[in-house]
Design an enzyme around this catalytic site. Structure first.
Site, short mmCIF file in Angstrom:
data_model
loop_
_atom_site.label_atom_id
_atom_site.label_comp_id
_atom_site.label_asym_id
_atom_site.label_seq_id
_atom_site.Cartn_x
_atom_site.Cartn_y
_atom_site.Cartn_z
N HIS A 119 0.80 -1.23 0.00
CA HIS A 119 0.00 0.00 0.00
C HIS A 119 0.83 1.28 0.00
O HIS A 119 0.26 2.37 0.00
CB HIS A 119 -0.92 0.01 1.23
CG HIS A 119 -0.13 0.08 2.50
ND1 HIS A 119 0.49 -1.03 3.04
CD2 HIS A 119 0.19 1.13 3.29
CE1 HIS A 119 1.15 -0.66 4.13
NE2 HIS A 119 0.99 0.64 4.30
N HIS A 159 1.58 6.91 -0.78
CA HIS A 159 0.71 6.07 0.06
C HIS A 159 -0.58 5.84 -0.70
O HIS A 159 -1.27 6.80 -1.06
CB HIS A 159 0.44 6.76 1.40
CG HIS A 159 0.07 5.82 2.49
ND1 HIS A 159 -1.18 5.23 2.57
CD2 HIS A 159 0.79 5.33 3.52
CE1 HIS A 159 -1.20 4.44 3.64
NE2 HIS A 159 -0.02 4.48 4.23
#
Length: 151
Positions: free
Chosen positions: A58, A73
């Site tokens: 992620h 992110h």
């Protein structure tokens, strides 16, 4: 030296203050921009040329070859997905080129699971004034310039 930081995803750029996570919205880890992705399954690309120094399904950090480090992110609280729905195409330590495919994911699927798909793009340990040419409230394609980091 300056590093042109590109968008890792296609979407609409927004100020970090709009990110639904205080770590990003209050620029605790550094200044930058966020991108609200558009569309379903898509590839996430490297925002700059350099070396992959941190890699999670992620999120990742690239130490730019021209100086500075950039954190991407993918969504907010997406660590809770434990990598499900993310396909990695690089490994920690790899040298990457700007625009190179890093990860495949589906922002629509992330949203359907109750998470924000907004992607903060952060210049780590940088002063806010070291960022120039910020493209706020702009539609961008993956690889389009987001800002310039003067390291």
């Amino acid at each position: 030296m300056s590093t042109e930081v590109g968008s890792p995803v296609a979407g609409l750029t927004t100020p970090l203050s709009d990110v639904p996570d205080p770590v990003f919205s209050q620029a605790m880890v550094g200044p930058g921009l966020a991108v609200k992705p558009t569309g379903g399954e898509s590839d996430v690309v490297a925002p700059a040329a350099g070396q992959v120094v941190t890699l999670h399904p992620h999120a990742f950090v690239i130490a730019a070859s021209t100086g500075g480090a950039v954190l991407v992110h993918l969504g907010i609280d997406t660590v809770k997905l434990k990598g499900e729905g993310f396909t990695l195409h690089v490994a920690k330590g790899d040298a990457v080129e700007a625009g190179q495919k890093m990860i495949t994911w589906n922002p629509t699927e992330v949203e359907s699971q109750g998470y924000s798909s907004t992607c903060p793009v952060i210049a780590l340990e940088a002063a806010p004034e070291s960022l120039t040419d910020l493209r706020e409230d702009a539609q961008v394609l993956a690889g389009d310039p987001l800002f310039v980091l003067d390291a």
